[in-house]
Scaffold this motif. Structure first.
Motif, PDB file in Angstrom:
ATOM      1  N   ARG A   4       0.833  -1.208   0.000  1.00  0.00           N
ATOM      2  CA  ARG A   4       0.000   0.000   0.000  1.00  0.00           C
ATOM      3  C   ARG A   4       0.863   1.252   0.000  1.00  0.00           C
ATOM      4  O   ARG A   4       1.985   1.220   0.486  1.00  0.00           O
ATOM      5  N   PHE A   5       0.264   2.311  -0.495  1.00  0.00           N
ATOM      6  CA  PHE A   5       0.893   3.628  -0.379  1.00  0.00           C
ATOM      7  C   PHE A   5       0.737   4.018   1.091  1.00  0.00           C
ATOM      8  O   PHE A   5      -0.372   4.188   1.596  1.00  0.00           O
ATOM      9  N   TYR A   6       1.863   4.132   1.789  1.00  0.00           N
ATOM     10  CA  TYR A   6       1.831   4.319   3.251  1.00  0.00           C
ATOM     11  C   TYR A   6       2.273   5.749   3.577  1.00  0.00           C
ATOM     12  O   TYR A   6       3.405   6.132   3.300  1.00  0.00           O
ATOM     13  N   ALA A  33      -3.551  11.469   0.914  1.00  0.00           N
ATOM     14  CA  ALA A  33      -4.081  10.090   1.007  1.00  0.00           C
ATOM     15  C   ALA A  33      -5.337   9.944   0.151  1.00  0.00           C
ATOM     16  O   ALA A  33      -5.475   8.994  -0.627  1.00  0.00           O
ATOM     17  N   ARG A  36      -4.517   9.994  -3.618  1.00  0.00           N
ATOM     18  CA  ARG A  36      -3.954   8.725  -4.119  1.00  0.00           C
ATOM     19  C   ARG A  36      -5.037   7.659  -4.231  1.00  0.00           C
ATOM     20  O   ARG A  36      -5.030   6.863  -5.165  1.00  0.00           O
ATOM     21  N   ARG A  37      -5.950   7.648  -3.269  1.00  0.00           N
ATOM     22  CA  ARG A  37      -7.049   6.661  -3.355  1.00  0.00           C
ATOM     23  C   ARG A  37      -7.892   6.951  -4.581  1.00  0.00           C
ATOM     24  O   ARG A  37      -8.264   6.059  -5.323  1.00  0.00           O
ATOM     25  N   GLU A  41      -4.937   4.118  -6.070  1.00  0.00           N
ATOM     26  CA  GLU A  41      -3.987   3.357  -5.259  1.00  0.00           C
ATOM     27  C   GLU A  41      -4.647   2.904  -3.960  1.00  0.00           C
ATOM     28  O   GLU A  41      -5.569   3.546  -3.461  1.00  0.00           O
ATOM     29  N   VAL A  43      -4.264   2.876  -0.122  1.00  0.00           N
ATOM     30  CA  VAL A  43      -3.515   3.802   0.740  1.00  0.00           C
ATOM     31  C   VAL A  43      -3.729   3.453   2.202  1.00  0.00           C
ATOM     32  O   VAL A  43      -4.816   3.016   2.589  1.00  0.00           O
ATOM     33  N   ASP A 269       5.850   5.638   2.148  1.00  0.00           N
ATOM     34  CA  ASP A 269       6.005   6.450   0.939  1.00  0.00           C
ATOM     35  C   ASP A 269       6.240   7.908   1.298  1.00  0.00           C
ATOM     36  O   ASP A 269       7.016   8.581   0.629  1.00  0.00           O
TER      37      ASP A 269
END
Ligand code: MSP
Length: 518
Positions: A4-6, A33, A36-37, A41, A43, A269
């Motif tokens: 996941r994009f963290y 966040a 990106r969602r 992605e 997240v 990230d």
């Protein structure tokens, strides 16, 4: 399992109530966040609280409470604050939780076993107020210490130190060869300058329990607790460990506290942090991670600091902005809009009530609010709210802004993204003025032209809802509902011209930003 994009925020000290500075950072992270969602992605957004240390111990004692009770009560306020800001955090970490203590202790044990920690006697100056050791370098030219340090005492004490010195050149090389690690660039240059011109001193990571009881015991010597940064920074890996992230679990031999679903999060990230804590994140944290055998976060995104009316925000002088009061008065989206539109990430900001109200009135009420309200009201009045046949007159303008916004969101350029979105709002408002649908409506021969104008306006509103969603989620949802569309406008892919179909029945128009007298 895909990673996941963290994205994380700093964890706030719990020795007071949240203010504008805390709120700003959390909103920045939330918008990234959400963006990106929206862009497709998966997240994971983490925020939380930093609860150990002398200040919390003292604040609790001053209220006659034990520190845990004190933290538990305040944590409720901070969690409510996160909700008030509309944060979409996936977890909320507290450094007094068992899952965190376990990972701090596992980290200390590993780093100690690998020879990165030693014990030595410190003899020198100590600021009790700032809880920090001082050296000759901290003296001012006249030999005194800055009054900000409060009372400075002489102290002789055994403590544990984390070795930094040997890592200095490696860290310089790393930052030089990874230009996007610290953003914006001027912060990166500052850290490089600091590292090139100073010799790093090893970091004291303990306090004797006799002097500070409120901390996590050092696993290899329980007469000590670990001192703030070795505790606080580890929060970023606590939650991945608890979620069974395999990179963390294998480095620390830890077991997840929740088995299902396991998540892949590390490396982070983005760590969103304020400019005052860059050194801890850009120097200590990478060295700690290297000692732990873990990859480094991809990016430190460093924001500036807010003042109010040109002076430092301070509880003691009463110079504060209470985000909750602002939100209760003019709404969450007005607050989010002002802080994001006013400041580019990295620059310092100055909150003024007049500036806030001016943006509310010009950009939100007269700009966005007026566009949506008049577009949908005219569609309702002249066509019973039924969307006419597709027309593409504003499509090139919308497509340009869609492409720009997407690219800016991918680069975390939130202020520029808002500027781009507002260029479409301005364009559409000018289009209303130029095409004058209220005049077209009076002439039956212009019926087709009126259809075209009404379609272009309604479709622009629909696109705007999608573009605005990461920033102003409530407003975006209202626009969608007024357009008679189901669900949230939370997928960027829906920002494609032509989504509204002929014959679609819109909902009820209502003002988005009621005008308030200044
Ligand atoms: N607990 C540490 C952070 C540990 S992170 C592993 C801490 N806490 S804090 O409560 O003092 O600050 C939390 C965040 O709020 C920091 O990123 C800080 O820069 C930010 N801000 C605090 N005051 C601020 C302003 N006036 N303006 C903008 N942000 C500010 O540091």
């Amino acid at each position: 399992m895909s990673k996941r994009f963290y994205i994380t925020t700093a964890i706030d000290y719990v020795n007071g109530q949240p203010h504008l500075g805390h709120a700003y950072e959390k909103v920045v992270a939330d918008v990234i966040a959400r963006a990106r969602r929206s862009l497709g992605e998966e997240v994971f957004l983490l925020t939380g609280l930093d609860e150990h240390g002398q200040k919390v111990q003292q604040a609790a004692a001053a209220e006659g409470k034990d520190p845990q009770t004190y933290c538990d009560q305040l944590a409720q306020d901070w969690k409510a604050f996160a909700e008030k800001l509309g944060l979409t955090n996936n977890d909320f970490v507290r450094t007094t939780e068992a899952r965190h203590k376990e990972i701090v202790q596992a980290s200390l044990a590993k780093v100690n076993a690998a020879g990165h920690i030693y014990k030595t006697t410190y003899e020198g100056f100590y600021s009790t107020k700032e809880e920090t050791f001082l050296t000759e370098k901290d003296r001012r030219p006249d030999g005194t210490f800055d009054p900000a340090y409060g009372e400075v005492i002489k102290l002789k004490e055994d403590n544990y130190f984390f070795k930094l010195t040997e890592q200095q050149q490696w860290l310089i090389d790393y930052i030089e060869s990874n230009p996007s690690f610290i953003q914006p660039d001027h912060r990166r240059n500052e850290i490089l300058g600091f590292l090139r011109n100073n010799t790093l001193e090893d970091l004291c990571i303990s306090r004797p329990k006799a002097r500070l009881a409120w901390g996590i015991p050092i696993p290899f010597d329980t007469n000590y607790v670990t001192y703030v940064w070795f505790d606080a920074l580890v929060n970023y890996i606590t939650v991945p460990a608890a979620k069974g992230d395999s990179t963390i679990s294998s480095a620390l031999s830890s077991r997840p506290s929740t088995l299902d679903p396991r998540l892949s999060l590390w490396p982070a990230d983005i760590h969103v942090i304020g400019k005052d804590i860059v050194k801890f994140h850009a120097v200590y944290w990478p060295i700690m991670l290297k000692a732990l055998g873990l990859p480094l976060p991809k990016r430190l995104l460093v924001h500036g600091w807010w003042q109010k009316d040109g002076a430092k925000i301070s509880k003691s002088t009463g110079n504060i902005v209470d985000p909750v009061t602002v939100i209760n008065e003019l709404g969450l989206d007005a607050f989010r809009f002002y802080v994001l539109r006013e400041l580019d990430i990295g620059a310092d900001g100055n909150w003024t009530d007049a500036g806030f109200k001016a943006r509310y009135s010009a950009e939100l009420a007269n700009g966005l609010g007026n566009l949506v309200n008049r577009s949908l009201s005219m569609l309702k009045r002249y066509r019973n709210g039924v969307v006419p046949a597709r027309s593409d007159e504003l499509a090139p303008d919308a497509n340009k802004v869609i492409a720009e916004t997407k690219s800016l969101l991918e680069q975390n350029q939130l202020q520029s993204a808002l500027q781009s979105i507002w260029s479409l709002i301005t364009r559409a408002n000018q289009y209303v003025d130029k095409t004058a649908p209220f005049k077209l409506a009076k002439d039956p021969a212009q019926a087709k032209r009126l259809d075209e104008v009404l379609y272009n306006l309604a479709e622009t509103c629909r696109i705007l809802a999608v573009l605005l969603w990461p920033f102003l989620p409530g407003t975006a949802a209202k626009i969608n509902a007024q357009l008679g569309l189901n669900g949230e406008p939370d997928k960027f892919s829906a920002a494609t011209w032509g989504g509204l179909t002929a014959g679609h029945q819109i909902g009820e128009p209502a003002p988005l930003f009621p005008r308030k007298d200044a």
